[in-house]
Design a protein around this motif. Structure first.
Motif, PDB file in Angstrom:
ATOM      1  N   GLU A   6       0.533  -1.787   6.116  1.00 32.91           N
ATOM      2  CA  GLU A   6       1.149  -1.800   4.796  1.00 32.91           C
ATOM      3  C   GLU A   6       2.640  -2.101   4.907  1.00 32.91           C
ATOM      4  O   GLU A   6       3.279  -1.798   5.913  1.00 32.91           O
ATOM      5  N   GLY A   8       6.282  -2.981   2.033  1.00 32.63           N
ATOM      6  CA  GLY A   8       6.764  -3.140   0.671  1.00 32.63           C
ATOM      7  C   GLY A   8       7.249  -1.882   0.011  1.00 32.63           C
ATOM      8  O   GLY A   8       7.765  -1.913  -1.106  1.00 32.63           O
ATOM      9  N   ARG A  19       6.139  -4.174  -4.962  1.00 27.97           N
ATOM     10  CA  ARG A  19       4.867  -4.771  -4.604  1.00 27.97           C
ATOM     11  C   ARG A  19       4.518  -4.365  -3.183  1.00 27.97           C
ATOM     12  O   ARG A  19       5.229  -4.719  -2.239  1.00 27.97           O
ATOM     13  N   SER A  21       2.048  -4.473   0.062  1.00 30.67           N
ATOM     14  CA  SER A  21       1.136  -5.412   0.708  1.00 30.67           C
ATOM     15  C   SER A  21       0.373  -4.716   1.816  1.00 30.67           C
ATOM     16  O   SER A  21       0.887  -3.787   2.447  1.00 30.67           O
ATOM     17  N   CYS A  22      -0.826  -5.189   2.054  1.00 37.05           N
ATOM     18  CA  CYS A  22      -1.667  -4.658   3.131  1.00 37.05           C
ATOM     19  C   CYS A  22      -2.276  -5.845   3.852  1.00 37.05           C
ATOM     20  O   CYS A  22      -3.137  -6.544   3.296  1.00 37.05           O
ATOM     21  N   ALA A  23      -1.817  -6.085   5.068  1.00 40.75           N
ATOM     22  CA  ALA A  23      -2.290  -7.217   5.848  1.00 40.75           C
ATOM     23  C   ALA A  23      -3.267  -6.758   6.918  1.00 40.75           C
ATOM     24  O   ALA A  23      -3.006  -5.764   7.611  1.00 40.75           O
ATOM     25  N   ARG A  71      -6.090  -9.299  -4.502  1.00 39.62           N
ATOM     26  CA  ARG A  71      -6.263  -9.676  -3.107  1.00 39.62           C
ATOM     27  C   ARG A  71      -6.182 -11.191  -2.953  1.00 39.62           C
ATOM     28  O   ARG A  71      -6.515 -11.938  -3.876  1.00 39.62           O
ATOM     29  N   THR A  77      -5.124 -10.327   2.854  1.00 35.28           N
ATOM     30  CA  THR A  77      -4.099  -9.402   2.364  1.00 35.28           C
ATOM     31  C   THR A  77      -4.494  -8.868   0.990  1.00 35.28           C
ATOM     32  O   THR A  77      -5.039  -9.597   0.160  1.00 35.28           O
ATOM     33  N   TYR A  79      -2.883  -6.475  -2.268  1.00 39.13           N
ATOM     34  CA  TYR A  79      -1.600  -6.092  -2.846  1.00 39.13           C
ATOM     35  C   TYR A  79      -1.781  -4.983  -3.875  1.00 39.13           C
ATOM     36  O   TYR A  79      -2.845  -4.844  -4.478  1.00 39.13           O
ATOM     37  N   GLN A  81       0.651  -4.073  -7.039  1.00 38.13           N
ATOM     38  CA  GLN A  81       1.857  -4.236  -7.830  1.00 38.13           C
ATOM     39  C   GLN A  81       2.075  -2.960  -8.632  1.00 38.13           C
ATOM     40  O   GLN A  81       1.201  -2.576  -9.417  1.00 38.13           O
ATOM     41  N   CYS A  95      -3.421   1.869   2.545  1.00 38.50           N
ATOM     42  CA  CYS A  95      -4.432   0.851   2.293  1.00 38.50           C
ATOM     43  C   CYS A  95      -5.665   1.200   3.124  1.00 38.50           C
ATOM     44  O   CYS A  95      -5.538   1.754   4.230  1.00 38.50           O
TER      45      CYS A  95
END
Length: 127
Positions: A6, A8, A19, A21-23, A71, A77, A79, A81, A95
């Motif tokens: 994660e 952001g 925002r 993010s989870c990659a 997504r 990834t 997201y 928001q 995440c």
């Protein structure tokens, strides 16, 4: 093994936005994904979840109308928001991936249904 990272999080004033993010380190396009959060001294709680295609989404009541999960499967990834943030949104946001949910229409909302977790990203909202 799916690894999730994660990013952001940060410090923001009430009413602000972030925002998250989870990659993932491998393709997650077939899995349901979720966001959870844990505030100090409290249990980890459900925030939002999305099925593999993005067509079915659930939100916790306390974030409806303020947060949006989505997504990008091409980027592996997911997201979150977050808008109109409140001090009570302060927490570590996690995440998670449901590794057993291949192409399931409805995403899960229970913590126990998710197999893979990220390390979390801190969100702090000042009043």
């Amino acid at each position: 093994q799916v690894q999730l990272v994660e990013s952001g999080g940060g410090l923001v004033q009430a009413g602000g936005s972030l925002r998250l993010s989870c990659a993932a380190n491998r393709p997650i396009s077939v899995y349901a994904m979720g966001w959870f959060r844990q505030a100090p001294g409290k249990d980890r709680e459900f925030v939002a979840t999305i099925n593999w295609s993005g067509e079915n989404i659930y939100y916790a009541d306390f974030v409806k109308g303020r947060f949006t999960i989505y997504r990008d499967n091409a980027k592996d990834t997911v997201y979150l928001q977050t808008n109109s943030l409140r001090p009570e949104d302060t927490a570590v946001y996690y995440c998670a991936a449901d590794g057993s949910s291949r192409f399931k229409a409805l995403p899960p909302i229970g913590l126990e249904e998710f197999d893979y977790w990220g390390q979390g990203t801190q969100v702090t909202v000042s009043s």
